[in-house]
Design an enzyme around this catalytic site. Structure first.
Site, PDB file in Angstrom:
ATOM      1  N   HIS A  19       1.605  52.901  68.607  1.00  0.00           N
ATOM      2  CA  HIS A  19       1.081  52.799  67.243  1.00  0.00           C
ATOM      3  C   HIS A  19      -0.393  53.170  67.274  1.00  0.00           C
ATOM      4  CE1 HIS A  19      -0.853  48.964  68.131  1.00  0.00           C
ATOM      5  NE2 HIS A  19       0.299  48.406  68.461  1.00  0.00           N
ATOM      6  N   HIS A  22      -2.773  51.900  70.063  1.00  0.00           N
ATOM      7  CA  HIS A  22      -2.711  52.637  71.332  1.00  0.00           C
ATOM      8  C   HIS A  22      -3.381  54.001  71.180  1.00  0.00           C
ATOM      9  CE1 HIS A  22       1.114  50.142  71.337  1.00  0.00           C
ATOM     10  NE2 HIS A  22       0.388  49.615  72.301  1.00  0.00           N
ATOM     11  N   CYS A 127       3.243  32.770  79.901  1.00  0.00           N
ATOM     12  CA  CYS A 127       3.488  33.444  78.616  1.00  0.00           C
ATOM     13  C   CYS A 127       4.021  34.843  78.909  1.00  0.00           C
ATOM     14  CB  CYS A 127       2.201  33.528  77.798  1.00  0.00           C
ATOM     15  SG  CYS A 127       2.433  34.563  76.324  1.00  0.00           S
ATOM     16  N   CYS A 130       1.988  37.741  77.315  1.00  0.00           N
ATOM     17  CA  CYS A 130       0.779  38.134  78.063  1.00  0.00           C
ATOM     18  C   CYS A 130       1.115  38.552  79.486  1.00  0.00           C
ATOM     19  CB  CYS A 130      -0.209  36.972  78.178  1.00  0.00           C
ATOM     20  SG  CYS A 130      -0.891  36.390  76.639  1.00  0.00           S
ATOM     21  N   CYS A 144       0.421  29.800  73.171  1.00  0.00           N
ATOM     22  CA  CYS A 144      -0.438  30.941  73.493  1.00  0.00           C
ATOM     23  C   CYS A 144      -1.164  31.356  72.216  1.00  0.00           C
ATOM     24  CB  CYS A 144       0.402  32.106  74.014  1.00  0.00           C
ATOM     25  SG  CYS A 144      -0.507  33.664  73.990  1.00  0.00           S
ATOM     26  N   HIS A 147       0.098  35.026  71.122  1.00  0.00           N
ATOM     27  CA  HIS A 147       1.501  35.265  70.750  1.00  0.00           C
ATOM     28  C   HIS A 147       2.120  34.126  69.947  1.00  0.00           C
ATOM     29  CE1 HIS A 147       0.761  38.109  74.033  1.00  0.00           C
ATOM     30  NE2 HIS A 147       1.518  38.895  73.306  1.00  0.00           N
ATOM     31  N   LYS A 299      -3.910  41.516  63.072  1.00  0.00           N
ATOM     32  CA  LYS A 299      -3.854  42.504  64.159  1.00  0.00           C
ATOM     33  C   LYS A 299      -2.609  43.367  64.013  1.00  0.00           C
ATOM     34  CE  LYS A 299      -3.670  43.341  69.054  1.00  0.00           C
ATOM     35  NZ  LYS A 299      -3.023  43.011  70.294  1.00  0.00           N
ATOM     36  N   LYS A 302       3.484  45.196  67.028  1.00  0.00           N
ATOM     37  CA  LYS A 302       4.883  45.454  66.746  1.00  0.00           C
ATOM     38  C   LYS A 302       5.555  44.202  66.190  1.00  0.00           C
ATOM     39  CE  LYS A 302       9.255  46.518  68.730  1.00  0.00           C
ATOM     40  NZ  LYS A 302      10.102  46.118  69.817  1.00  0.00           N
TER      41      LYS A 302
END
Ligand code: ME8
Length: 660
Positions: A19, A22, A127, A130, A144, A147, A299, A302
């Site tokens: 996306h 990246h 996690c 991560c 976390c 997440h 943020k 996905k």
């Protein structure tokens, strides 16, 4: 003096498609590479994909395919997306390649032999998102913070790397090299973290729990922890570069410049340097850390379903325009917001009305008098003021790039363009063109306008390489941008190709009006949809129980125009902002699964139940660009009053089989 630089991006996980988050890091490296090449430096650029670990194994399991098949597919999506949009990487590493595995095993054997790896039992909070153990202080309400999930409690015997042993040395390195991590606040964050004792790092996973990884060379009951494997890509790729017989480590490793986002600061600024210390290798020269692209104010990720896909964006609005937006909008190190509306606003102001308009205004007047670029004119006060500003902008530009203050570099160009615009408004060349006695004055104004366009295109060429090359070609500026002509010479005021006859001037930055958003589905109503499965079933299609009068009968040939295929749903997720839609990944035996938006969410509140189901896909339906991405087909569903179900198969059919 030419320098040498080696830029890296993180290697991206293959559990998700690329996306624009990246894309951003990758574009930063690509732009830095082009900038250094313009200066005549020796530059090398590596990117790639991170393919081992629990996260990937779990994603493959969810899709019901092997981890290898998943990694091959998604890694291919990354490399082909980067190629399509012109990212000029020198090598693309995959951590499942033999060259990388071999290297990881060599380093592990070496660090183990040196006594820095030991066996022990450990209990901790892991996690998977991560792919690391979190310390108690990192957890927020037991979860976390990134997440928002509760980590798994894991108790097992494993191998450990004596990371704690290197704490003092790492602190000393950070203190002696204030610019090692930039911007400074990230360096401070790492120093603050290192104030507490540094725990050793668990670097193995027992095969009883995870087999998808690189075997430990000294105990094949274990695979290597994914970060210990992944970070080594930066060196393994140099040790055996694709398509070259030579080892590039000596040439590029000492000048390595990592570019990452803040999410992976700890792994790059703590795990990685201590690993290198243990392996007796020098540390990278620099770590540049940027912030997040937010979709609105959350943020882009996905799992939040709010991502913008690079290839779809390229088709809709052009990737080079997005590259410009990236640098114009984000202050490197801080977060920035991406919205289509803001993108269009910036594009129209800076590119359509700014650079594009200046070029077409001047070129149109010049074309009417033959289109030949006049000789450099005698300059008056107004021209000298512009030349001075241009010299300042050119002078400050490299420094802004070196300091990763890209937005400041772009600001300089904007200031120059705005000044040129003001100059043209004052000089009124359209008026001069009507007065034969003002021919020399007109030549002067047109020359100055085009010289500013040339300089702006030169400076922006690392950011928008294709469009800027086109502008420069149009102006007869054919000199190469690869360092063969010194930058000082290229960027000196007066370089315009006098006597060159302008051909047709391309419209590189047509204005984007707001309707365009609706056209590409960006502002479409929550349920856009030509597809049966996207429409409100009861209204769009008559309920099965009350068939409407048949329209004109169709022939078998008409029916044969519709290509129906067996598809298998590999992934299904909700779409933020679209209450009725699900986003599906449907495999039909092509190189990559189709992405389909289907209006079936009401019938499948838990989309995961769809994963694995075999469905009927209309494979030759014209793709549709929607706000959330491209929809590449439609799946068939039956519906009636308050009822909706997708059509599935009994029996042994495989994805891609024909349906008739
Ligand atoms: O972390 N804004 O891979 P990953 C800006 N495999 N940049 C973003 C972004 C956003 N919203 N989302 C992603 C991994 N990125 C590991 C790395 S390296 C040895 C292993 C970019 O696929 C940014 O560069 O989660 C970030 O650091 C990276 O993608 C994370 O990619």
């Amino acid at each position: 003096m030419p320098r040498r630089v080696y830029f890296t991006t993180p290697i991206y996980y293959v559990n998700a498609e690329p996306h624009i988050g990246h894309l951003y890091t990758t574009v930063v490296d690509d732009t830095l590479k082009r900038f250094h090449r313009l200066l005549g430096d020796d530059v090398y650029f590596l990117t790639g994909t991170d393919e081992h670990g629990e996260k990937i194994a779990q994603a493959a399991e969810r899709e019901g395919i092997s981890a290898q098949a998943l990694t091959d597919r998604v890694s291919g999506l990354y490399s082909s997306a980067w190629r399509t949009i012109g990212i000029d990487f020198d090598d693309f590493i995959r951590t499942t390649e033999p060259r990388h595995k071999r290297f990881v095993q060599e380093i592990l054997a070496q660090v183990h032999a040196a006594g820095d790896i030991y066996f022990d039992e450990y209990t901790g909070s892991y996690c998977v998102g991560c792919e690391r153990y979190l310390t108690q202080t990192e957890l927020v309400d037991g979860k976390c913070p990134d997440h928002k999930t509760e980590p798994k409690q894991v108790k097992e015997a494993n191998y450990f790397f004596r990371m704690g042993k290197y704490r003092e040395r790492l602190i000393a390195h950070l203190e002696a090299n204030p610019d090692w991590i930039r911007p400074e606040r990230y360096r401070n964050e790492v120093l603050a973290f290192l104030r507490a004792p540094l725990e050793d790092l668990c670097i193995s996973r027992p095969k009883t729990r995870l087999t998808w990884g690189i075997d430990l060379p000294f105990d094949d009951r274990f695979v290597t922890y994914v970060w210990f494997d992944a970070l080594l890509n930066y060196v393994s790729a140099l040790a055996s570069p694709t398509g070259r017989g030579e080892d590039l480590r000596e040439r590029y490793w000492p000048v390595c410049n990592h570019v990452i986002a803040k999410d992976i600061l700890k792994t790059h600024a703590v795990y990685w340097p201590t690993m290198l210390m243990a392996a007796g290798l020098p540390l990278p020269a620099r770590i540049d850390v940027h912030g997040y692209w937010l979709a609105g104010d959350s943020k882009m990720s996905k799992s939040l379903g709010n991502v913008v896909r690079p290839l779809a964006f390229d088709e809709q609005f052009g990737i080079e325009n997005l590259r410009y937006f990236f640098f114009r909008e984000m202050k490197f190190g801080s977060d920035a917001s991406f919205t289509y509306e803001l993108f269009i606003e910036r594009y129209n102001a800076d590119l359509a009305n700014g650079l594009g308009n200046l070029m077409s205004r001047v070129a149109t007047i010049l074309a009417k008098k033959g289109g030949v670029i006049p000789a450099r004119p005698a300059e008056g006060e107004a021209e000298r003021a512009l030349a001075t500003l241009a010299a300042e902008v050119v002078r400050d530009y490299p420094g802004a790039f070196e300091a990763r203050q890209f937005h400041a570099a772009v600001d300089g160009v904007r200031r120059l363009l705005a000044a040129a615009d003001g100059y043209i408004n004052e000089q009124q060349p359209w008026r001069l063109a009507k007065e034969p006695a003002s021919a020399a004055e007109l030549d002067r104004v047109l020359w100055v306008g085009l010289e500013v366009v040339r300089l702006a295109a030169l400076l922006l060429s690392p950011i928008m390489p294709r469009k800027c090359r086109e502008i420069l070609d149009t102006l007869g500026e054919r000199r190469a941008l690869d360092g063969s002509v010194p930058f000082a010479e290229l960027s000196a005021w007066g370089g315009l190709a006098a006597g060159f006859k302008l051909g047709e001037v391309p419209r590189l930055f047509p204005r984007i009006d707001d309707k365009r958003l609706a056209e590409v589905g960006v502002e479409a109503a929550p349920v856009p949809a030509p597809a049966a499965t996207e429409a409100k079933p009861a209204k769009a299609k008559p309920a099965a129980a009350e068939p409407s009068a048949p329209a004109e009968p169709i022939t078998i040939d008409d029916f044969a125009k519709i290509e129906l295929r067996v598809g298998q749903i590999l992934g299904a997720e909700t779409v933020e902002g679209a209450k009725k839609l699900l986003k599906l990944a449907v495999e039909i035996g092509e190189a990559k699964p189709r992405q389909v938006f289907a209006g079936i969410r009401a019938a499948y509140p838990d989309p995961q139940v769809l994963v694995g189901k075999r469905v009927i896909l209309v494979a030759n339906l014209k793709p549709r660009e929607m706000k959330w991405g491209r929809s590449e087909g439609m799946i068939l569903a039956g519906s009636g009053e308050g009822r909706l179900a997708i059509a599935t198969f009994e029996g042994e059919l495989v994805p891609g089989d024909r349906v008739s």
